[in-house]
Design a protein around this motif. Structure first.
Motif, PDB file in Angstrom:
ATOM      1  N   PHE A  77      -6.624  -1.441   1.700  1.00  0.00           N
ATOM      2  CA  PHE A  77      -5.812  -2.136   0.705  1.00  0.00           C
ATOM      3  C   PHE A  77      -6.034  -3.644   0.743  1.00  0.00           C
ATOM      4  O   PHE A  77      -6.035  -4.300  -0.308  1.00  0.00           O
ATOM      5  CB  PHE A  77      -4.334  -1.823   0.929  1.00  0.00           C
ATOM      6  N   GLY A 127      -1.991   1.842  -5.531  1.00  0.00           N
ATOM      7  CA  GLY A 127      -1.260   2.084  -4.294  1.00  0.00           C
ATOM      8  C   GLY A 127      -1.474   3.475  -3.738  1.00  0.00           C
ATOM      9  O   GLY A 127      -2.567   4.036  -3.774  1.00  0.00           O
ATOM     10  N   PRO A 151       0.799  -1.235   0.000  1.00  0.00           N
ATOM     11  CA  PRO A 151       0.000   0.000   0.000  1.00  0.00           C
ATOM     12  C   PRO A 151       0.825   1.274   0.000  1.00  0.00           C
ATOM     13  O   PRO A 151       0.320   2.335  -0.353  1.00  0.00           O
ATOM     14  CB  PRO A 151      -0.831  -0.125   1.281  1.00  0.00           C
ATOM     15  N   LEU A 200      -2.475   3.643   1.543  1.00  0.00           N
ATOM     16  CA  LEU A 200      -3.747   3.002   1.856  1.00  0.00           C
ATOM     17  C   LEU A 200      -3.617   2.172   3.126  1.00  0.00           C
ATOM     18  O   LEU A 200      -2.720   1.333   3.228  1.00  0.00           O
ATOM     19  CB  LEU A 200      -4.178   2.106   0.696  1.00  0.00           C
TER      20      LEU A 200
END
Length: 339
Positions: free
Chosen positions: A250, A183, A162, A245
């Protein structure tokens, strides 16, 4: 900002010039065409009843082509008489637009065509010339903003973590028609390359405002832009700039990769069409904090309130701590709080 599997509604506004649209009650899938139409240029007025020697009330009866039909240059629109006929023909390719009370007709050239596709699997609950609404069940996450036309495609993981930014080198034509998980950040270069490679859309924590302005113009606003122009589609889940994230966001994205998905830019929602038991993804709402570099925000998970803290600026204020991150309480907002 959290994942939910529920019944959702998606409104699809329609431009002027609707030719056909899906009826109420009809079942549709994401990506199905639910309306189509055409953009018209400046209309040309043709003398009808006066040219043909008719009473204005008789003009509609003598038309050989219904109003609203598409015509080609030279198409016979109306005719009277046998031995000495009088005719009215279309001067251009276009659409027979209107019959006036005076018996004249308008023909307009067709300068473009458009279609609108559904962004949900479900059924049409409203259908008129202003818009089509579709309701259906899906996993959904509501984002901060989205830009570009609606996008439909297979959800595909483009990063390994992430915190990563999606690299332009990871995009090629083999990913055409897919929605890429980007991402923490997608740059203007990634947006333009993805569009050139035929990528349907991009999902990321954020995108730099300067890069968004390069792609979408200086009139860009933080509320997003749902357009039909030939531009890339991106949905910023958290904010602008770079925003890593959190695992609660994520993790489900990675788990749902391979499923069909859709980005509804008008409501800034990402729909994923997977079974309700695909995973335990639903979480409580996350809070957001302004990052120390002031260029982005980050989600706070399991934060603790520390009371007052003296910051490097020598200002003493209430603070929130998460690991090594300490931010002023005033910089923390619930995702759906008014801004």
């Amino acid at each position: 900002m959290t994942w939910r599997h529920a019944r959702w509604s998606a409104d699809h506004p329609l431009p002027i010039g609707v030719v056909e649209r899906t009826a109420v009650g009809q079942a549709v899938n994401a990506g199905d065409v639910i309306a189509a139409g055409m953009a018209l240029g400046t209309a040309i007025r043709l003398k009808g009843a006066r040219r043909l020697g008719l009473q204005t009330a008789d003009m509609e009866r003598e038309l050989r082509v219904p109003v609203g039909s598409e015509v080609s240059a030279g198409t016979l629109l109306a005719r009277t008489g046998r031995r000495f006929p009088r005719t009215l023909t279309a001067p251009i390719d276009g659409r027979l637009l209107h019959l006036t009370a005076d018996g004249d007709v308008y023909v307009a050239p067709i300068v473009g065509r458009w279609i609108v596709r559904s962004t949900l699997d479900g059924a049409v609950t409203r259908s008129d010339d202003a818009g089509v609404t579709v309701e259906g069940e899906a996993w959904c996450i509501e984002a901060a903003a989205a830009y570009g036309p609606d996008a439909i495609g297979e959800l595909t993981l483009g990063v390994n973590a992430p915190m990563e930014d999606l690299a332009p080198s990871r995009l090629d034509v083999r990913l055409g028609g897919r929605i890429m998980i980007g991402g923490a950040r997608v740059s203007a270069e990634v947006l333009t390359r993805a569009h050139a490679c035929g990528v349907s859309g991009l999902v990321a924590g954020g995108a730099p405002v300067a890069g968004l302005r390069v792609v979408y113009g200086e009139s860009l606003t933080a509320s997003g832009h749902a357009g039909r122009e030939d531009r890339p589609t991106v949905i910023c889940l958290i904010a602008f700039g770079g925003a890593a994230l959190p695992a609660a966001i994520f993790g489900p994205l990675a788990a749902l990769a391979g499923s069909r998905a859709a980005i509804h830019t008008a409501s800034a929602r990402l729909f994923v069409f997977a079974p309700a038991d695909a995973g335990v993804f639903a979480t409580d709402e996350l809070d957001l904090a302004l990052a120390p570099d002031y260029a982005s925000v980050r989600a706070l998970v399991a934060e603790t309130v520390n009371g007052e803290v003296t910051f490097p600026s020598e200002v003493r204020a209430g603070a929130v701590r998460q690991g090594d991150l300490v931010v002023p309480s005033a910089n923390v907002r619930a995702f759906h709080a008014k801004r």
